[in-house]
Design an enzyme around this catalytic site. Structure first.
Site, PDB file in Angstrom:
ATOM      1  N   THR A 156      19.047  -2.117  34.503  1.00 25.85           N
ATOM      2  CA  THR A 156      17.690  -2.277  33.995  1.00 25.85           C
ATOM      3  C   THR A 156      17.898  -2.467  32.274  1.00 25.85           C
ATOM      4  OG1 THR A 156      17.767   0.079  33.791  1.00 25.85           O
ATOM      5  CG2 THR A 156      16.783  -0.885  35.900  1.00 25.85           C
ATOM      6  N   SER A 278      33.244 -29.289  28.433  1.00 27.81           N
ATOM      7  CA  SER A 278      32.803 -29.483  27.137  1.00 27.81           C
ATOM      8  C   SER A 278      33.695 -30.786  26.556  1.00 27.81           C
ATOM      9  CB  SER A 278      33.058 -28.259  26.333  1.00 27.81           C
ATOM     10  OG  SER A 278      33.320 -28.816  24.941  1.00 27.81           O
ATOM     11  N   LYS A 284      36.130 -24.883  28.166  1.00 27.07           N
ATOM     12  CA  LYS A 284      34.900 -24.352  28.888  1.00 27.07           C
ATOM     13  C   LYS A 284      34.367 -25.044  30.386  1.00 27.07           C
ATOM     14  CE  LYS A 284      31.543 -23.244  26.656  1.00 27.07           C
ATOM     15  NZ  LYS A 284      30.750 -23.663  25.445  1.00 27.07           N
TER      16      LYS A 284
END
Ligand code: ARG
Length: 470
Positions: A156, A278, A284
């Site tokens: 939460t 990338s 990446k």
């Protein structure tokens, strides 16, 4: 000053500008199938009612069959000068069969014609989307069953809250998508009345049978008011509204996929099929598909606001503003189809890192604080508010010693509440915590397995609605 891009065309003068703003055939040719069906139904009704002769009716039907073939083979040439799909088809019919073509438009206007075509189109779109959402639910349920016992932190405020199972988390989306389906199905019920026979606005003096055309086109009944029939587009708005809520759900799931696949979380990994590299940073693996599902939400909301704005100030009945209804609905439909397919693809593709999820649930050893409080209430009959307070003190101790709750000594615990026994350690692991939450709708692995079974029954067996459409 004339625009460089359009200047050439507009130099021809007002007629070129008028054509440019008025023409819709570039997009409304997507209604061609529905337009042909509507015309067929209208024609057979006119014959049945004795408004046109059987011979003319047959000539018209044959002509429409030829046009249908031309369109599906790609041979049909849509002409901008003929403005829209309706005029293009009618004009071609005249080329093919001559004079009888002129009788098809008896007791009909483009106003009730386009409203009928568009309702049929949106109805089919709803059925397609229902199929796509159902497929997404199906792959989510499969994944949920595979990971009914996979422990992860539940959040939460994006702060670790309580341990949950990954399967439980996925089934939450199955419920959301179930409600999305029911919103589309509800919209379909209201949509499924037939405008045909409303004429331009006021009905017609010809002895038509509106119930017959409604039935032939699988509508439940004719629309009761001719002015309403040609002037409202609330069915399209409901489609866009239901689509917007669906897009919100897709976007939230996409956002979670982006977060989960970030190495900072490391909960899931996409294969090359759903990630991109990338051009500069070799390490990446970007979750582009998920980001695009999230990003395309803007188009869907935009579609809803476009049409709400178009409609909001229009006097009854038809105004040409309403021609703006179609592109936006088509674009939203295309976007939803694509994002639903991409999301289902990613759900199948994603590989959860089970150890990493569990380790994250156990990272600071404090995620089972609620379990400690529950133990105090269940075993020592301490009111929960007080248990919460005592647990707060114990959490503080653990934080001070930089150890997980489960690694505190019993003596330390007893400083906060002397009646605590060794038994408390039993409930302080994330696995025990999740397994204890067996209440209906809870996260315990067995409960999740049962919930997945129930979801299969509710969402995947049978149809939500008995659909008949064209
Ligand atoms: N292309 C028009 C539309 O999409 C068809 C209806 C035209 N009706 C009219 N009265 N001009 O709205």
């Amino acid at each position: 000053m004339t625009s460089k891009i359009w200047g050439g065309r507009f130099q021809a003068g007002p007629s070129a500008i008028m054509e440019e703003i008025n023409v819709s055939v570039g997009f409304d040719q997507r209604l061609a199938k529905q337009d042909l069906l509507g015309s067929r139904a209208h024609c057979s009704m006119l014959v049945a009612q004795g408004v046109i002769s059987r011979e003319d009716g047959e000539a018209i039907q044959e002509g429409l069959t030829r046009i249908e073939k031309e369109i599906s083979s790609g041979a049909f040439h849509f002409k901008r000068a003929l403005e829209d799909v309706h005029m293009n088809i009618e004009s071609r019919l005249a080329d093919l069969i001559g004079a009888p073509a002129g009788r098809l438009h008896t007791a009909r206007s483009r106003n009730d014609q386009v409203a009928t075509d568009f309702r049929m189109w949106v109805r089919a779109a709803i059925d397609n989307i229902d199929d796509e959402i159902r497929r997404l639910q199906s792959v989510l349920i499969d994944k949920a069953v595979d990971h009914a016992g996979t422990i992860m932190p539940g959040f939460t405020h994006l702060q670790p809250a309580q341990p949950v199972t990954f399967g439980h988390h996925l089934l939450a989306y199955v419920e959301m998508f179930g409600r999305d389906r029911s919103r589309f199905v509800d919209a379909r019920v209201r949509l499924n009345e037939c405008p045909l026979g409303a004429g331009a606005i006021a009905g017609t003096s010809f002895p038509i049978d509106r119930a017959l055309t409604a039935e032939k086109l699988y509508f439940d009944r004719p629309m009761a008011n001719s002015m309403d029939a040609v002037s409202d587009r609330d069915f399209a708005l409901e489609f866009l509204a239901a689509g917007s809520i669906l897009a919100t759900h897709l976007s939230r799931l996409a956002e979670e996929m982006v977060t989960w696949s970030s190495p900072a979380f490391g909960f899931i990994r996409f294969t090359d099929a759903f990630s991109t590299g990338s051009s500069m940073m070799p390490q990446k693996r970007n979750p582009d598909a998920a980001e695009l599902v999230r990003g395309k939400t803007g188009r869907v909301f935009g579609g809803l606001f476009t049409l709400l704005t178009v409609m909001k100030g229009l006097p009854l009945t038809y105004s040409k503003d309403m021609q703006e209804d179609k592109e936006t609905v088509f674009a939203v439909f295309d976007t939803l189809e694509l994002t639903l397919a991409a999301t289902a693809g990613m759900v199948v593709d994603m590989k959860p890192d089970v150890e990493k999820m569990l380790a994250s649930a156990d990272a600071d050893g404090l995620i089972t604080a609620t379990d400690l409080a529950d133990w105090l209430t269940q075993n020592l009959n301490i009111p929960f508010r007080e248990s919460h307070h005592i647990t707060g003190k114990i959490v503080k101790l653990a934080e001070g010693q930089k150890v997980p709750l489960g690694k505190l000594s019993l003596a330390d615990m007893q400083m906060a509440e002397p009646r605590i026994t060794q038994d408390v350690f039993r409930v302080l692991t994330p696995e025990a915590s999740a397994a204890s939450r067996k209440s209906f709708g809870g996260t315990a692995p067995d409960t999740v397995r049962a919930a997945a079974q129930a979801a299969r029954k509710r969402f995947l067996e049978g149809r939500l609605n008995e659909r008949k459409s064209s």
